[in-house]
Design a protein around this motif. Structure first.
Motif, PDB file in Angstrom:
ATOM      1  N   TRP A   1      -4.593   1.730   2.570  1.00 48.62           N
ATOM      2  CA  TRP A   1      -4.709   2.789   1.565  1.00 48.62           C
ATOM      3  C   TRP A   1      -5.642   3.903   2.038  1.00 48.62           C
ATOM      4  O   TRP A   1      -5.374   5.090   1.829  1.00 48.62           O
ATOM      5  N   ALA A   2      -6.737   3.522   2.668  1.00 43.99           N
ATOM      6  CA  ALA A   2      -7.659   4.534   3.190  1.00 43.99           C
ATOM      7  C   ALA A   2      -6.993   5.372   4.270  1.00 43.99           C
ATOM      8  O   ALA A   2      -7.216   6.595   4.344  1.00 43.99           O
TER       9      ALA A   2
ATOM     10  N   ARG B   1      -0.661   8.291 -12.634  1.00 44.95           N
ATOM     11  CA  ARG B   1      -1.055   7.532 -13.828  1.00 44.95           C
ATOM     12  C   ARG B   1      -0.869   6.030 -13.637  1.00 44.95           C
ATOM     13  O   ARG B   1      -1.526   5.237 -14.312  1.00 44.95           O
ATOM     14  N   TRP B   2       0.046   5.640 -12.729  1.00 44.40           N
ATOM     15  CA  TRP B   2       0.255   4.219 -12.462  1.00 44.40           C
ATOM     16  C   TRP B   2      -0.533   3.736 -11.253  1.00 44.40           C
ATOM     17  O   TRP B   2      -0.736   2.543 -11.074  1.00 44.40           O
ATOM     18  N   ARG B   3      -0.974   4.662 -10.410  1.00 47.64           N
ATOM     19  CA  ARG B   3      -1.605   4.288  -9.151  1.00 47.64           C
ATOM     20  C   ARG B   3      -2.917   3.524  -9.374  1.00 47.64           C
ATOM     21  O   ARG B   3      -3.163   2.488  -8.760  1.00 47.64           O
ATOM     22  N   GLY B   4      -3.755   4.031 -10.260  1.00 44.57           N
ATOM     23  CA  GLY B   4      -5.025   3.362 -10.519  1.00 44.57           C
ATOM     24  C   GLY B   4      -4.843   1.977 -11.107  1.00 44.57           C
ATOM     25  O   GLY B   4      -5.559   1.033 -10.748  1.00 44.57           O
ATOM     26  N   LEU B   5      -3.869   1.836 -12.013  1.00 42.39           N
ATOM     27  CA  LEU B   5      -3.604   0.526 -12.613  1.00 42.39           C
ATOM     28  C   LEU B   5      -3.145  -0.485 -11.569  1.00 42.39           C
ATOM     29  O   LEU B   5      -3.594  -1.639 -11.557  1.00 42.39           O
ATOM     30  N   MET B   6      -2.265  -0.056 -10.671  1.00 45.53           N
ATOM     31  CA  MET B   6      -1.760  -0.977  -9.649  1.00 45.53           C
ATOM     32  C   MET B   6      -2.852  -1.340  -8.650  1.00 45.53           C
ATOM     33  O   MET B   6      -2.921  -2.477  -8.170  1.00 45.53           O
ATOM     34  N   LEU B   7      -3.724  -0.397  -8.317  1.00 44.89           N
ATOM     35  CA  LEU B   7      -4.843  -0.731  -7.433  1.00 44.89           C
ATOM     36  C   LEU B   7      -5.766  -1.762  -8.078  1.00 44.89           C
ATOM     37  O   LEU B   7      -6.281  -2.663  -7.411  1.00 44.89           O
TER      38      LEU B   7
ATOM     39  N   ALA C   1       0.827  -1.204   0.000  1.00 50.46           N
ATOM     40  CA  ALA C   1       0.000   0.000   0.000  1.00 50.46           C
ATOM     41  C   ALA C   1       0.866   1.260   0.000  1.00 50.46           C
ATOM     42  O   ALA C   1       0.537   2.247  -0.670  1.00 50.46           O
ATOM     43  N   TRP C   2       1.963   1.236   0.743  1.00 54.08           N
ATOM     44  CA  TRP C   2       2.859   2.397   0.788  1.00 54.08           C
ATOM     45  C   TRP C   2       3.515   2.647  -0.560  1.00 54.08           C
ATOM     46  O   TRP C   2       3.634   3.791  -1.017  1.00 54.08           O
ATOM     47  N   ILE C   3       3.920   1.568  -1.244  1.00 54.24           N
ATOM     48  CA  ILE C   3       4.547   1.716  -2.565  1.00 54.24           C
ATOM     49  C   ILE C   3       3.549   2.288  -3.564  1.00 54.24           C
ATOM     50  O   ILE C   3       3.872   3.194  -4.350  1.00 54.24           O
ATOM     51  N   ILE C   4       2.309   1.773  -3.540  1.00 53.04           N
ATOM     52  CA  ILE C   4       1.287   2.284  -4.458  1.00 53.04           C
ATOM     53  C   ILE C   4       0.975   3.741  -4.152  1.00 53.04           C
ATOM     54  O   ILE C   4       0.774   4.563  -5.058  1.00 53.04           O
ATOM     55  N   HIS C   5       0.968   4.099  -2.876  1.00 51.71           N
ATOM     56  CA  HIS C   5       0.704   5.489  -2.487  1.00 51.71           C
ATOM     57  C   HIS C   5       1.777   6.430  -3.014  1.00 51.71           C
ATOM     58  O   HIS C   5       1.474   7.595  -3.334  1.00 51.71           O
TER      59      HIS C   5
END
Length: 298
Positions: free
Chosen positions: A182-183, A108-114, A99-103
């Protein structure tokens, strides 16, 4: 002569509170859809059973006494909570850094990884578990790959083991921790991170002393959710564990649909529910509240 008008104090005495009135439809729906069936199962657990006549009338603790003496049930209960604890620990260890890495990713990459992370939740549990059966079988892809690489001892027996159960449960439970953390990260003030960096804190120190205390409610909530769902999971343990590796949920299924001993199956279900509730209360009292209290004091 007209009766005296009701005073505001008298009117307020008989007025139901607004929060209760607003939550009344949800309470009625919850009672009808959840509490009444659970009450029916609890009442069924106190009835008897005969293989010739079926459910017998009367009330007794015979089913609970039988489970108290049943070593197979004790073994399944211990296995259920051992697997749930291991799955919870692995999900926290994998989900929090993920979650920290995605944050920290670019938008542009965040939504894809989620989407990739929550992918297992979008697939049927049966289809997902069949995928693991294809991978972990004696002639599965993993063993075939290890044979091709010349790994000594291959092929390994991975199906119908606790390893397979844990792997299948972690696969679907990790997204729950990621979304919960993430929240919490969404409420983290970026100014705190910039202040820590301006004071010379390293990235590891910033994560440990700034980020982790702020996301701890999400970590603890996600861990509790994973534990409860892992302890009560049925489809994944039944398919990856088989008939030999029993957990409490699969024992309940066996009693209800194979031996047709519904009162004993109801007793197993009630004990599983009580065990999960007790574990939840202990977690809240002994782990979550002290941890949040210390973080608040810090």
């Amino acid at each position: 002569m007209a009766p005296p008008a009701a005073t505001p104090a008298r009117r307020a005495r008989f007025r139901l509170p607004a929060p209760f009135l607003l939550s009344l439809p949800a309470l009625l729906a919850l009672g009808g859809a959840l509490l009444l069936p659970l009450l029916g199962v609890a009442m069924l657990s106190f009835q008897g059973f005969d293989f010739d006549t079926g459910i017998t009338p009367g009330w007794s603790l015979a089913n609970y006494a039988e489970l108290a003496r049943d070593s197979l049930f004790h073994e399944a209960l211990a296995r259920t909570f051992r697997i749930a604890l291991i799955v919870t620990a692995l999900c926290v260890l994998l989900g929090v850094p993920e979650a920290w890495i995605i944050h920290r990713m670019a938008p542009r990459w965040r939504g894809l990884m989620l989407l990739v992370v929550v992918g297992p939740l979008l697939v049927s549990v049966v289809v997902r578990t069949f995928g693991w059966m294809v991978l972990l079988g004696t002639n599965g892809l993993l063993n075939q790959a290890m044979l091709a690489l010349g790994i000594p001892g291959a092929p390994f027996r991975m199906m119908f083991t606790e390893f397979a159960l844990i792997l299948g449960l972690v696969h679907v439970m990790v997204p729950l921790v990621v979304l919960s953390v993430w929240a919490s990260l969404g409420r983290l003030d970026p100014a705190l991170l910039r202040a820590a960096e301006s004071l010379g804190a390293s990235k590891a120190a910033t994560f440990r002393r700034v980020v982790l205390p702020n996301i701890m409610p999400g970590v603890l909530g996600g861990a509790l959710m994973v534990f409860c769902l892992s302890a009560s999971a049925f489809a994944t343990p039944a398919m990856l564990g088989g008939k030999r590796l029993k957990v409490v949920a699969s024992m309940t299924y066996t009693e209800f649909l194979n031996t047709l001993n519904w009162p004993l199956g109801a007793a197993i279900a009630v004990l599983l529910l009580l065990a999960i509730l007790a574990a939840t209360l202990l977690w809240t009292r002994l782990v979550e509240r002290p941890a949040l209290r210390r973080l608040g004091a810090a």
